[in-house]
Design a protein around this motif. Sequence first.
Motif, PDB file in Angstrom:
ATOM      1  N   TYR A 139       1.078  -1.472  -0.062  1.00 52.20           N
ATOM      2  CA  TYR A 139      -0.234   0.268   0.101  1.00 52.20           C
ATOM      3  C   TYR A 139       0.498   1.119  -0.183  1.00 52.20           C
ATOM      4  CZ  TYR A 139      -4.445   1.669   0.352  1.00 52.20           C
ATOM      5  OH  TYR A 139      -5.992   2.572   0.662  1.00 52.20           O
ATOM      6  N   ALA A 189      -1.220   6.804   0.491  1.00 50.47           N
ATOM      7  CA  ALA A 189      -2.905   7.087   0.010  1.00 50.47           C
ATOM      8  C   ALA A 189      -3.028   6.524   1.996  1.00 50.47           C
ATOM      9  CB  ALA A 189      -2.842   5.429  -0.693  1.00 50.47           C
ATOM     10  N   MET A 190      -2.589   6.081   2.462  1.00 57.50           N
ATOM     11  CA  MET A 190      -2.876   5.059   4.169  1.00 57.50           C
ATOM     12  C   MET A 190      -3.515   7.290   4.604  1.00 57.50           C
ATOM     13  SD  MET A 190      -2.846   2.765   5.331  1.00 57.50           S
ATOM     14  CE  MET A 190      -4.410   2.892   6.590  1.00 57.50           C
ATOM     15  N   ALA A 245      -8.007  11.008 -14.218  1.00 55.74           N
ATOM     16  CA  ALA A 245      -8.583   9.704 -13.903  1.00 55.74           C
ATOM     17  C   ALA A 245      -7.445   8.058 -13.906  1.00 55.74           C
ATOM     18  CB  ALA A 245      -8.735   9.604 -15.374  1.00 55.74           C
ATOM     19  N   LEU A 275      -4.468   8.491 -11.651  1.00 55.58           N
ATOM     20  CA  LEU A 275      -3.932   7.687 -10.650  1.00 55.58           C
ATOM     21  C   LEU A 275      -5.266   7.724  -9.836  1.00 55.58           C
ATOM     22  CD1 LEU A 275      -1.493   9.055  -8.618  1.00 55.58           C
ATOM     23  CD2 LEU A 275      -2.457  11.219  -7.984  1.00 55.58           C
ATOM     24  N   ALA A 276      -6.571   7.758  -9.973  1.00 60.03           N
ATOM     25  CA  ALA A 276      -7.319   7.581  -9.491  1.00 60.03           C
ATOM     26  C   ALA A 276      -7.289   6.112  -9.602  1.00 60.03           C
ATOM     27  CB  ALA A 276      -8.924   8.519  -9.802  1.00 60.03           C
ATOM     28  N   THR A 277      -7.549   5.517 -10.585  1.00 60.34           N
ATOM     29  CA  THR A 277      -7.460   3.772 -11.279  1.00 60.34           C
ATOM     30  C   THR A 277      -6.558   3.216 -10.402  1.00 60.34           C
ATOM     31  OG1 THR A 277      -8.622   4.527 -13.028  1.00 60.34           O
ATOM     32  CG2 THR A 277      -7.325   2.448 -12.745  1.00 60.34           C
ATOM     33  N   TYR A 297      -4.950   4.204  -7.889  1.00 61.74           N
ATOM     34  CA  TYR A 297      -5.448   4.507  -5.807  1.00 61.74           C
ATOM     35  C   TYR A 297      -6.242   3.752  -5.803  1.00 61.74           C
ATOM     36  CZ  TYR A 297      -0.833   6.964  -4.802  1.00 61.74           C
ATOM     37  OH  TYR A 297       0.178   6.941  -4.855  1.00 61.74           O
ATOM     38  N   GLY A 298      -7.663   3.706  -6.479  1.00 63.94           N
ATOM     39  CA  GLY A 298      -8.772   2.915  -5.719  1.00 63.94           C
ATOM     40  C   GLY A 298      -8.446   1.150  -6.303  1.00 63.94           C
ATOM     41  N   ALA A 299      -7.417   0.963  -7.899  1.00 60.26           N
ATOM     42  CA  ALA A 299      -7.666  -0.738  -7.568  1.00 60.26           C
ATOM     43  C   ALA A 299      -6.751  -0.923  -6.293  1.00 60.26           C
ATOM     44  CB  ALA A 299      -6.454  -0.963  -8.544  1.00 60.26           C
ATOM     45  N   LEU A 312      -6.575   0.589  -3.606  1.00 56.10           N
ATOM     46  CA  LEU A 312      -7.674  -0.213  -2.469  1.00 56.10           C
ATOM     47  C   LEU A 312      -8.605  -1.050  -2.269  1.00 56.10           C
ATOM     48  CD1 LEU A 312      -8.077   1.496   0.206  1.00 56.10           C
ATOM     49  CD2 LEU A 312     -10.933   2.245  -1.194  1.00 56.10           C
ATOM     50  N   SER A 313      -8.998  -1.668  -3.495  1.00 52.81           N
ATOM     51  CA  SER A 313     -10.176  -2.812  -3.612  1.00 52.81           C
ATOM     52  C   SER A 313      -8.892  -3.999  -4.321  1.00 52.81           C
ATOM     53  CB  SER A 313     -10.213  -3.062  -4.782  1.00 52.81           C
ATOM     54  OG  SER A 313     -11.259  -1.633  -5.426  1.00 52.81           O
ATOM     55  N   ALA A 355     -13.075   1.238  -8.580  1.00 57.66           N
ATOM     56  CA  ALA A 355     -11.864   2.186  -8.168  1.00 57.66           C
ATOM     57  C   ALA A 355     -11.760   3.262  -8.250  1.00 57.66           C
ATOM     58  CB  ALA A 355     -10.473   1.149  -8.681  1.00 57.66           C
ATOM     59  N   TYR A 362     -13.450   5.295  -5.608  1.00 57.87           N
ATOM     60  CA  TYR A 362     -13.258   5.762  -4.958  1.00 57.87           C
ATOM     61  C   TYR A 362     -11.643   6.373  -4.428  1.00 57.87           C
ATOM     62  CZ  TYR A 362     -16.518   2.836  -1.841  1.00 57.87           C
ATOM     63  OH  TYR A 362     -17.583   2.780  -1.165  1.00 57.87           O
ATOM     64  N   GLY A 363     -11.163   5.872  -6.546  1.00 58.36           N
ATOM     65  CA  GLY A 363      -9.786   7.119  -6.142  1.00 58.36           C
ATOM     66  C   GLY A 363      -9.932   8.218  -6.560  1.00 58.36           C
ATOM     67  N   ALA A 364     -11.001   8.594  -6.817  1.00 54.55           N
ATOM     68  CA  ALA A 364     -11.775   9.662  -6.822  1.00 54.55           C
ATOM     69  C   ALA A 364     -11.920  10.328  -5.458  1.00 54.55           C
ATOM     70  CB  ALA A 364     -13.046  10.115  -7.510  1.00 54.55           C
ATOM     71  N   LEU A 383     -10.295   9.975  -3.249  1.00 57.24           N
ATOM     72  CA  LEU A 383      -9.365   9.693  -2.340  1.00 57.24           C
ATOM     73  C   LEU A 383      -8.302  11.317  -2.709  1.00 57.24           C
ATOM     74  CD1 LEU A 383      -7.107   8.283  -0.153  1.00 57.24           C
ATOM     75  CD2 LEU A 383      -6.134   8.149  -2.514  1.00 57.24           C
ATOM     76  N   SER A 384      -8.390  11.754  -3.631  1.00 58.56           N
ATOM     77  CA  SER A 384      -7.925  12.606  -4.575  1.00 58.56           C
ATOM     78  C   SER A 384      -8.068  13.835  -4.843  1.00 58.56           C
ATOM     79  CB  SER A 384      -7.345  12.229  -6.360  1.00 58.56           C
ATOM     80  OG  SER A 384      -7.110  11.202  -6.508  1.00 58.56           O
ATOM     81  N   ILE A 403     -12.807  13.333 -12.769  1.00 55.03           N
ATOM     82  CA  ILE A 403     -12.239  12.204 -12.588  1.00 55.03           C
ATOM     83  C   ILE A 403     -13.817  11.547 -13.308  1.00 55.03           C
ATOM     84  CG2 ILE A 403     -11.546  10.433 -12.026  1.00 55.03           C
ATOM     85  CD1 ILE A 403      -9.836  11.687 -10.188  1.00 55.03           C
TER      86      ILE A 403
END
Lengths: 196, 196
Positions: free
Chosen positions: A101, A105-106, A158, A160-162, A164-166, A168-169, B161, B164-166, B168-169, B182
């Motif tokens: 991780y 992000a944490m 977009a 970056l969000a993917t 970091y979202g991935a 988390l998932s 993802a 949830y990534g968005a 966080l951003s 995003i």
Amino acid sequence: MSNLSTTSDDILASTRHLLISGGYNGFSYADISEIVGIRKASIHHHFPSKVDLVRELVKRYREDGQASVAILEQKVPNALDILKAYANHWAACIEDASRPYCVCAMLASELPSLPTEVATEVTNFFRFISSWLASVMERGSKQGELSLTSAPHVEAEAFLATVYGAMLSARAYGKPEVFSTILAPALNRLTPNVSH
Amino acid sequence: MSNLSTTSDDILASTRHLLISGGYNGFSYADISEIVGIRKASIHHHFPSKVDLVRELVKRYREDGQASVAILEQKVPNALDILKAYANHWAACIEDASRPYCVCAMLASELPSLPTEVATEVTNFFRFISSWLASVMERGSKQGELSLTSAPHVEAEAFLATVYGAMLSARAYGKPEVFSTILAPALNRLTPNVSH
DNA sequence: TTTGATCTTCCTACTAGTTGGTAGTTTCGT
DNA sequence: ACGAAACTACCAACTAGTAGGAAGATCAAA
């Protein structure tokens, strides 16, 4: 003659480990002292306060990231390959459970309750990654190595969000392979010359 | 005659508020007691332990989510509109700062250090959201309301993802509008009949 | 080369405040 | 009179952080 590992580095390494698993309030100086093998008070000698410790950790985390990015840009010319390398870096970290991780992000999720000095450093990290990705997107688009459907900085956010979202998932399901499952189509979509 | 607000609900509400801002280890019974206006010990009457409290919170969070989803599915027939409504829900929460982060996103990032009872409940939440989104994707694809480029369950994970990534951003930058920036292209890409 | 001063690192021992949680009692509505 | 819900008053364990001292390392001057 420089040591290969200093106590200060050991403290930072164990802090990173603890931080990744439970966040800012999820670890104590006692936890660190147990891992490193020195007394609590000795940690205060290297890092007077917890804020000092975590601020320094995040600062170095960003600096290391900047250095890695510089090397990556130098070794890999193609923009799409850079994005793939970035994704693969995280895929590997998550899958071998070494650094499953991102420290930032944490901390970003805890941002509202963090000491401001730490919060600032975390925001800086995201600004760095985001502007780097935006530059990759722009260059890749101009040179035909990437096919964008939005403005470079939007695609960067977009992507970056993917990532970091991935991340988390993968953690939420306890399934590391979820990360690559999500990243694969995201990278595919950015690949040019796909017949349609 | 049922009360409009019970103490137990007040405790859960303030817990949610605290949890969203600082995570599981970021709040205490003392914090809750201050907000609700009762003594620490009285909280233990309603929720014997912190694990009980948070487990119940997450359980209800999932149940509320399931109920909202049921109503949404009933009111909105079009799959793309459902995804837009889901995104708009979060965009609104983030922008008016009412519930600017998902309880389960917070807890998922701390998952490795959470009590197992809580961790299980969090994983259940993500399984629920994920399988719901997958069903929306599949139905939307079959009925031509969505244009997918991967298998429905992969598109569902990717969309989740992104959301949830968005989230966080938006938090990392302190800019709520980043969420919609995003999500807009993500929803665009799922929209069918776009001339190309 | 030995001495002495200084610096670094780590130690023991401690503090004041907080944590989640318990025991036993009072208050209050039905 | 009875149960629910609140209270006061605790507790042991843990929190970040401090005070002061001992063991080494470093280095300059004698």
